[in-house]
Design a protein around this motif. Structure first.
Motif, PDB file in Angstrom:
ATOM      1  N   UNK A   2      61.851  21.791  56.330  1.00  0.00           N
ATOM      2  CA  UNK A   2      61.570  20.829  55.265  1.00  0.00           C
ATOM      3  C   UNK A   2      60.098  20.866  54.864  1.00  0.00           C
ATOM      4  N   UNK A   3      59.215  20.990  55.848  1.00  0.00           N
ATOM      5  CA  UNK A   3      57.770  21.003  55.567  1.00  0.00           C
ATOM      6  C   UNK A   3      57.426  22.200  54.669  1.00  0.00           C
ATOM      7  N   UNK A   4      58.114  23.306  54.920  1.00  0.00           N
ATOM      8  CA  UNK A   4      57.886  24.518  54.116  1.00  0.00           C
ATOM      9  C   UNK A   4      58.166  24.245  52.626  1.00  0.00           C
ATOM     10  N   UNK A  34      49.311  19.675  55.289  1.00  0.00           N
ATOM     11  CA  UNK A  34      50.685  20.035  55.665  1.00  0.00           C
ATOM     12  C   UNK A  34      50.746  21.475  56.156  1.00  0.00           C
ATOM     13  N   UNK A  35      50.007  22.342  55.479  1.00  0.00           N
ATOM     14  CA  UNK A  35      50.065  23.775  55.793  1.00  0.00           C
ATOM     15  C   UNK A  35      49.359  24.103  57.110  1.00  0.00           C
ATOM     16  N   UNK A  36      48.150  23.552  57.256  1.00  0.00           N
ATOM     17  CA  UNK A  36      47.314  23.990  58.386  1.00  0.00           C
ATOM     18  C   UNK A  36      47.502  23.139  59.638  1.00  0.00           C
ATOM     19  N   UNK A  51      40.969  14.746  37.535  1.00  0.00           N
ATOM     20  CA  UNK A  51      40.193  15.821  38.188  1.00  0.00           C
ATOM     21  C   UNK A  51      39.521  15.360  39.481  1.00  0.00           C
ATOM     22  N   UNK A  52      39.088  14.099  39.516  1.00  0.00           N
ATOM     23  CA  UNK A  52      38.317  13.685  40.710  1.00  0.00           C
ATOM     24  C   UNK A  52      39.175  12.926  41.724  1.00  0.00           C
ATOM     25  N   UNK A  53      40.331  12.398  41.308  1.00  0.00           N
ATOM     26  CA  UNK A  53      41.148  11.612  42.243  1.00  0.00           C
ATOM     27  C   UNK A  53      42.488  12.300  42.563  1.00  0.00           C
ATOM     28  N   UNK A  54      43.273  12.590  41.523  1.00  0.00           N
ATOM     29  CA  UNK A  54      44.651  13.026  41.770  1.00  0.00           C
ATOM     30  C   UNK A  54      44.733  14.458  42.286  1.00  0.00           C
ATOM     31  N   UNK A  55      44.100  15.392  41.567  1.00  0.00           N
ATOM     32  CA  UNK A  55      44.213  16.800  41.992  1.00  0.00           C
ATOM     33  C   UNK A  55      43.685  16.970  43.421  1.00  0.00           C
ATOM     34  N   UNK A  56      42.473  16.425  43.741  1.00  0.00           N
ATOM     35  CA  UNK A  56      42.004  16.573  45.125  1.00  0.00           C
ATOM     36  C   UNK A  56      42.961  15.954  46.156  1.00  0.00           C
ATOM     37  N   UNK A  57      43.590  14.811  45.802  1.00  0.00           N
ATOM     38  CA  UNK A  57      44.504  14.152  46.760  1.00  0.00           C
ATOM     39  C   UNK A  57      45.703  15.055  47.057  1.00  0.00           C
ATOM     40  N   UNK A  58      46.250  15.686  46.015  1.00  0.00           N
ATOM     41  CA  UNK A  58      47.414  16.568  46.217  1.00  0.00           C
ATOM     42  C   UNK A  58      47.013  17.828  46.992  1.00  0.00           C
ATOM     43  N   UNK A  59      45.876  18.404  46.646  1.00  0.00           N
ATOM     44  CA  UNK A  59      45.455  19.650  47.321  1.00  0.00           C
ATOM     45  C   UNK A  59      45.097  19.387  48.782  1.00  0.00           C
ATOM     46  N   UNK A  60      44.503  18.225  49.031  1.00  0.00           N
ATOM     47  CA  UNK A  60      44.168  17.849  50.419  1.00  0.00           C
ATOM     48  C   UNK A  60      45.457  17.709  51.245  1.00  0.00           C
ATOM     49  N   UNK A  61      46.487  17.093  50.645  1.00  0.00           N
ATOM     50  CA  UNK A  61      47.771  16.930  51.337  1.00  0.00           C
ATOM     51  C   UNK A  61      48.408  18.302  51.600  1.00  0.00           C
ATOM     52  N   UNK A  71      46.254   7.631  53.900  1.00  0.00           N
ATOM     53  CA  UNK A  71      47.044   6.911  54.904  1.00  0.00           C
ATOM     54  C   UNK A  71      48.248   7.727  55.345  1.00  0.00           C
ATOM     55  N   UNK A  72      48.853   8.425  54.387  1.00  0.00           N
ATOM     56  CA  UNK A  72      50.019   9.266  54.720  1.00  0.00           C
ATOM     57  C   UNK A  72      49.613  10.333  55.732  1.00  0.00           C
ATOM     58  N   UNK A  73      48.444  10.930  55.531  1.00  0.00           N
ATOM     59  CA  UNK A  73      47.955  11.952  56.473  1.00  0.00           C
ATOM     60  C   UNK A  73      47.764  11.324  57.855  1.00  0.00           C
ATOM     61  N   UNK A  74      47.136  10.134  57.888  1.00  0.00           N
ATOM     62  CA  UNK A  74      46.926   9.438  59.169  1.00  0.00           C
ATOM     63  C   UNK A  74      48.267   9.185  59.865  1.00  0.00           C
ATOM     64  N   UNK A  75      49.259   8.771  59.085  1.00  0.00           N
ATOM     65  CA  UNK A  75      50.563   8.445  59.677  1.00  0.00           C
ATOM     66  C   UNK A  75      51.312   9.682  60.127  1.00  0.00           C
ATOM     67  N   UNK A  76      51.209  10.770  59.371  1.00  0.00           N
ATOM     68  CA  UNK A  76      51.787  12.041  59.835  1.00  0.00           C
ATOM     69  C   UNK A  76      51.153  12.427  61.179  1.00  0.00           C
TER      70      UNK A  76
END
Length: 574
Positions: free
Chosen positions: A168-170, A233-235, A219-229, A149-154
């Protein structure tokens, strides 16, 4: 007549009580932080349009219930309850007119930064029973939904041209990729903490069950969520982030900033007025600093003196961590006799001074962690001491203690939590202009407590106050387009004895949270102004302890409500 008063009061009590119960369901992390374990498994997606719609409708309904209360029949204390609840509802509704959901979090705060501390096993989320372990599993399951949802809102923010500054994004990208959050070496992952420190009474079969469930979730929920964010943010977000610094650059930015100023200061002061006040306060404090400079016989400019005190051996008298802690204890010993003359009502909650734990010492600042309302857990003043030989008293040791510990946050928060007469939304409420204003006002009591007699400690207290005065100039300067980030950092360094990295972090904090940094000084100045007004009005009848008790008797209040309450207090003084 009495019957009407009673029904109005009981009606208000019911409305306030139901309001807070529903509010905690909407924001269950606040319930967790207060030791209320009812909703420890909930993590609502407070960024979704449906949630926001329901939240605003809820505030509407409470407001219409308030209309049924006969305000004129309430006693003065109940009028304060009514005023604060009404103020809170209007403020919360108004906020959504400015779409805060377009910026779900920043480098300075938000769920992705709080979640690792919650899940570490050393934060406010309890890990004592199997139910506790199940509760956190549910929160881990729900976390990726919030992040998506955060990604959608960004993205909505990009579409509506409401985006964060690139600078700040950096900072946010490495936060999302941090090793302790994203490592698949499970023993080193912060979220595995509760498994490494499992209760001794868990049977091996139970311990193994949770170890597997937690590994899977991490491994299946948290790490992927952070890496996806991090990837988003980067790309996607960084290229669309803005090169400007203040809210004035956003569509409707001036109005959004004015709202935040009003919300954080709880006053109707304009950004222009606050900017002028800040410039005046900086000028006054510079003159006081010049006096200290002359007192110690320093010959250079004030800027050179600010640099000098950072490395002056006389300002670093300690050799061991124990000596630093003893130094803080000696401040408490010194002020204790005077506390009796300055307060009639003091907290029952015990108080302790502790060194910040090693694992978080490098990045922590001194802080107060409140005790539990039942007094079982003491209020704790934590101070980081990474290197006792570099512990510099011009960083404001005495003023820091008055602010963070006694009588600052410890008195204010403990008395509020212990006051069972208050409705829960007031017992556990926080309003920065009042809470931080009170703590900063307590710093100004140093001379009355017999402190600040040493020039280094005096310099420390002036530096602490200067930090808050500089915030008035910079926060308003950046967000009305008068100052760039670089100019703000330069201005900060010419008035406060910080290094460049710390000054940059401060300025970027103001960029991320417009208006928040104004609350300290505006609150302090209002409490000081009220004190001076009643001293003049009441003459010999004015008693400082009664004034302090009056200010603290009903918890955190918007400054306008505080003034109304204290004016009535002054009228009642015999």
């Amino acid at each position: 007549m009495m019957k009407v008063t009673e029904s109005s009061t009981s009606n208000l009590d019911t409305i306030a009580s139901k309001y807070y119960e529903e509010y905690l369901k909407l924001y269950p992390l606040e319930a967790t932080s207060q030791g209320d374990e009812l909703y420890n498994d909930l993590l609502p997606n407070n960024l979704s349009p449906e949630f926001i719609k329901n939240e605003v409708a809820f505030y509407d309904s409470v407001q219409s219930q308030l209309q049924s209360v006969d305000y004129s029949n309430l006693d003065n204390d109940q009028k304060v309850v009514y005023d604060v609840l009404e103020y809170t509802l209007i403020d919360k509704q108004e906020r959504y007119a400015y779409h805060p959901e377009y910026i779900p979090f920043t480098q300075f705060g938000g769920l992705p930064l709080d979640f690792p501390m919650l899940g570490s096993g050393t934060g406010i989320q309890p890990f004592k029973t199997e139910k506790d372990y199940d509760n956190w599993l549910k929160r881990m399951e729900l976390f990726p939904v919030w992040m998506d949802s955060a990604i959608e809102n960004f993205r909505l923010g990009i579409k509506n041209k409401v985006v964060l500054p690139k600078s700040l994004v950096i900072k946010m990208i490495p936060q999302m990729k941090a090793e302790e959050i994203t490592t698949f070496d499970i023993d080193k992952n912060i979220f595995y903490g509760p498994i490494k420190n499992m209760p001794k009474d868990f049977k091996p079969v139970t311990a193994n069950k949770y170890a597997k469930l937690y590994q899977d979730a991490i491994k299946s929920k948290l790490i992927p969520a952070y890496l996806k964010m991090a990837d988003f943010l980067e790309k996607e977000y960084l290229p669309k982030a803005r090169t400007t610094d203040g809210y004035d650059a956003l569509p409707n930015g001036a109005n959004i900033y004015s709202y935040y100023v009003k919300s954080w200061t709880t006053t109707d002061k304009s950004p222009e007025d606050i900017h002028k006040t800040g410039l005046g306060e900086v000028e006054r404090l510079r003159k006081d600093m010049e006096k200290v400079k002359n007192q110690v016989g320093f010959k250079g400019s004030l800027e050179e003196f600010l640099n000098f005190v950072k490395t002056d051996p006389k300002a670093m008298p300690y050799k061991t961590s124990k000596e630093v802690l003893v130094g803080f204890q000696s401040i408490l010993d010194k002020i204790t006799p005077k506390l009796k003359t300055m307060f009639n009502v003091t907290p029952k909650t015990p108080f302790e001074i502790r060194q910040t734990e090693k694992y978080r010492e490098a990045s922590a600042s001194a802080e107060y962690i409140q005790g539990s309302p039942d007094g079982k857990r003491p209020g704790i003043f934590y101070t980081p001491i990474p290197d006792p030989t570099k512990f510099n008293v011009t960083s404001g040791m005495e003023s820091l203690f008055l602010h963070e510990a006694i009588p600052g946050h410890h008195y204010q928060i403990s008395l509020q939590q212990e006051n069972l007469k208050l409705p829960k939304f007031l017992r556990f409420g926080w309003i920065g202009a009042y809470g931080e204003g009170w703590a900063l006002y307590c710093e100004s009591l140093g001379p009355e407590f017999g402190l600040y007699t040493d020039p280094h400690q005096k310099m420390g207290s002036l530096s602490d106050e200067m930090l808050r005065a500089v915030r008035l100039v910079i926060d308003t300067g950046i967000h009305t387009g008068q100052m760039s980030r670089e100019e703000a950092i330069k201005y900060f360094l010419s008035n406060v004895a910080y290094d460049e990295a710390s000054a940059t972090a401060e300025v970027e904090r103001y960029m991320a949270m417009p208006g928040q940094a104004l609350s300290y000084k505006i609150g302090q100045m209002k409490i000081r102004e009220l004190r001076e007004k009643y001293q003049k009005q009441l003459g010999k009848k004015f008693k400082i302890a009664d004034f302090h008790d009056g200010v603290l008797s009903q918890g955190c209040l918007p400054l306008q409500v505080l003034e109304r309450k204290m004016d009535l207090w002054a009228k009642s003084v015999k």
